[in-house]
Design an enzyme around this catalytic site. Structure first.
Site, PDB file in Angstrom:
ATOM      1  N   ASP A  64       0.888  -1.165   0.000  1.00 23.43           N
ATOM      2  CA  ASP A  64       0.000   0.000   0.000  1.00 23.43           C
ATOM      3  C   ASP A  64       0.925   1.214   0.000  1.00 23.43           C
ATOM      4  O   ASP A  64       1.394   1.644   1.044  1.00 23.43           O
ATOM      5  CB  ASP A  64      -0.872  -0.031   1.254  1.00 23.43           C
ATOM      6  CG  ASP A  64      -1.814   1.159   1.335  1.00 23.43           C
ATOM      7  OD1 ASP A  64      -2.064   1.796   0.308  1.00 23.43           O
ATOM      8  OD2 ASP A  64      -2.289   1.444   2.456  1.00 23.43           O
TER       9      ASP A  64
ATOM     10  N   GLU B 256      -0.935  -1.426  -4.843  1.00 17.45           N
ATOM     11  CA  GLU B 256      -2.178  -0.690  -5.033  1.00 17.45           C
ATOM     12  C   GLU B 256      -2.023   0.296  -6.175  1.00 17.45           C
ATOM     13  O   GLU B 256      -1.044   1.037  -6.251  1.00 17.45           O
ATOM     14  CB  GLU B 256      -2.575   0.053  -3.750  1.00 17.45           C
ATOM     15  CG  GLU B 256      -3.953   0.670  -3.854  1.00 17.45           C
ATOM     16  CD  GLU B 256      -4.409   1.305  -2.549  1.00 17.45           C
ATOM     17  OE1 GLU B 256      -4.599   0.566  -1.571  1.00 17.45           O
ATOM     18  OE2 GLU B 256      -4.556   2.534  -2.521  1.00 17.45           O
TER      19      GLU B 256
ATOM     20  N   ASP C 246      -2.910   0.572   9.960  1.00 19.44           N
ATOM     21  CA  ASP C 246      -2.979   1.031   8.569  1.00 19.44           C
ATOM     22  C   ASP C 246      -2.261   0.091   7.597  1.00 19.44           C
ATOM     23  O   ASP C 246      -2.199   0.361   6.401  1.00 19.44           O
ATOM     24  CB  ASP C 246      -2.480   2.470   8.423  1.00 19.44           C
ATOM     25  CG  ASP C 246      -1.065   2.650   8.935  1.00 19.44           C
ATOM     26  OD1 ASP C 246      -0.518   1.685   9.490  1.00 19.44           O
ATOM     27  OD2 ASP C 246      -0.519   3.750   8.788  1.00 19.44           O
TER      28      ASP C 246
END
Lengths: 177, 177
Positions: free
Chosen positions: A7, A68, A141
């Protein structure tokens, strides 16, 4: 199949490694966040992300890397750094001949919750359940990186093989400069 | 001072090396375009750019690298790839401890023509004159990379020293992961 999900981000780059195969149980291998300081200049920060990713690839030896997909429309203030962090992850994988796939946040959410617009709590709940963890993964996260890796285990297998074949063909046939 | 200017792009990444110092004559060392095929996937293309830049850095050993600053507002279709190519150039330099500076296209145009909105012909004409070439540099689209390098020779010295000091401090003091 062992997949590293990335990410991308400059300040916090989520990374998670998952093992699994379509129709089989998933296993969490590791999850972390690579951090760089906003006080550093951009070149030093990208180098920090590369160093962190290289160490992870050395240790974890994933079969595929899922990054991502970053869109230019969103978060114009931070999108360039995010795109560059994603680019570093792609090059780190390509340098080792590891196939790279990109999935959008919606694809990852849809893959693991059935809803491409699922909120963060729902994604985290499903990541926790699918990996059969006792508690949500930490750092919190980094759950998106795990969601991305799970998404890739389930939907990315065919795509990864196509990309690997293409990369192999290009590596031998390509000229640069 | 030997400066590598990089005009980042996925399909064509302009590179130019110039030697000079403020108030002294400039010299063209080399100019080229690193190309990658739109048929390749993004990871393979970024790797191709890295390979080309690494070969150039090995051979040319510049004292500084000047990369064109990419803006999210422009050319949304291609901006992500351009930003990623710029990121690769920054990491290649940072890995070697070479200071990296970014200049906008307007800064480069203003530095060498006196007009931040100068057109391509005017930039090419001034690059040709400043480097005392008999003919415009080829490939033609590499003139921007040379303009960037010249801009950096003239305005980037102080900035480069600050960045180098900062990078050195961070490399010893930073933690990742």
């Amino acid at each position: 199949m062992r997949v590293l999900g990335v990410d991308p981000g400059l300040t916090r780059c989520g990374v998670g490694v998952v093992e699994g195969a379509p129709g089989k149980a998933l296993r969490l291998v590791c999850v972390d966040v690579i951090r760089t300081s906003p006080d550093d200049d951009i070149a030093a920060r990208l180098l920090g992300i590369e160093t962190g990713l290289e160490a992870l690839l050395d240790e974890m030896r994933p079969d595929a890397v899922a990054v991502e997909r970053v869109f230019a429309q969103h978060n114009v203030r931070t999108v360039m750094g995010t795109a560059q962090a994603a680019g570093i992850a792609m090059v780190c994988a390509a340098r080792r001949g590891i196939p790279v796939a990109m999935h959008t946040p919606s694809e990852a959410k849809a893959a693991i919750t059935g809803n491409g617009r699922a909120d963060k709590a729902q994604v985290t709940a499903m990541v926790t359940r699918l990996l059969r963890l006792d508690a949500p993964p930490k750092p919190a996260d980094a759950a998106d990186a795990l969601a991305l890796a799970i998404c890739h285990v389930w939907r990315g297998g065919a795509q990864a093989r196509i990309n690997a074949a293409r990369l192999a063909a290009r590596t031998t046939g390509r000229t640069t400069g």
